[in-house]
Scaffold this active site. Sequence first.
Site, PDB file in Angstrom:
ATOM      1  N   LYS A 157       0.830  -1.212   0.000  1.00  0.00           N
ATOM      2  CA  LYS A 157       0.000   0.000   0.000  1.00  0.00           C
ATOM      3  C   LYS A 157       0.859   1.255   0.000  1.00  0.00           C
ATOM      4  CE  LYS A 157      -4.120   1.822   2.214  1.00  0.00           C
ATOM      5  NZ  LYS A 157      -5.076   1.665   3.297  1.00  0.00           N
ATOM      6  N   GLY A 207       6.523   1.265   5.706  1.00  0.00           N
ATOM      7  CA  GLY A 207       7.455   0.341   5.064  1.00  0.00           C
ATOM      8  C   GLY A 207       7.550   0.568   3.565  1.00  0.00           C
ATOM      9  N   CYS A 208       6.408   0.787   2.927  1.00  0.00           N
ATOM     10  CA  CYS A 208       6.389   1.002   1.473  1.00  0.00           C
ATOM     11  C   CYS A 208       7.078   2.316   1.111  1.00  0.00           C
ATOM     12  CB  CYS A 208       4.953   0.992   0.965  1.00  0.00           C
ATOM     13  SG  CYS A 208       4.147  -0.617   1.201  1.00  0.00           S
ATOM     14  N   THR A 209       6.959   3.311   1.978  1.00  0.00           N
ATOM     15  CA  THR A 209       7.607   4.600   1.732  1.00  0.00           C
ATOM     16  C   THR A 209       9.118   4.459   1.795  1.00  0.00           C
ATOM     17  OG1 THR A 209       5.701   5.834   2.550  1.00  0.00           O
ATOM     18  CG2 THR A 209       7.829   6.974   2.576  1.00  0.00           C
ATOM     19  N   ALA A 259      10.362   2.609  -1.320  1.00  0.00           N
ATOM     20  CA  ALA A 259      10.287   3.440  -2.531  1.00  0.00           C
ATOM     21  C   ALA A 259      11.327   4.564  -2.516  1.00  0.00           C
ATOM     22  CB  ALA A 259       8.885   4.023  -2.672  1.00  0.00           C
TER      23      ALA A 259
END
Length: 157
Positions: A41, A46-48, A51
């Site tokens: 998401k 974590g995804c930030t 990325a």
Amino acid sequence: MNTLKAGDNAPLFSLQNQNDETVELKALLESNQVLVYFYPKASTPGCTVQAENLRNEKAQLAELNTVAVGISPDPIKRLKNFETKKELNFDLLSDEDHAIADAFGVWGLKKFMGKEYDGIHRISFLVSQDGKIKHVFDKFKTKDHHEVVINFLEENA
């Protein structure tokens, strides 16, 4: 969940990116190998981190003949907000019906805080220019994903 392995053919997908433009794996493979990374998401912690680190290493990835694309079940608008807010410099692809996640074998049962639900497993695939999966990255932390990928690329250049 039947995750693809090294040596398997990568599904040749066509998805919309954060700018509502069509991105095709086949076209990307004409000039680079492609790191296809699946994440749950946009704009979550974590995804930030994952990325942002790929953003910061874009030049080094390019030197290693690799381009990154992120795939999540997020709608295009959410991907655009994520790209803008974090100044991302690569395509984020919308797989709202998770058909591509299914094809790669990364959509399945997850557990979080005692609850079970279906979602994307954080797995990345290095797809060589011949369309075959060269390597599967499934053992990493979000903060060191980029290092694991770059180390593999350098060792196998």
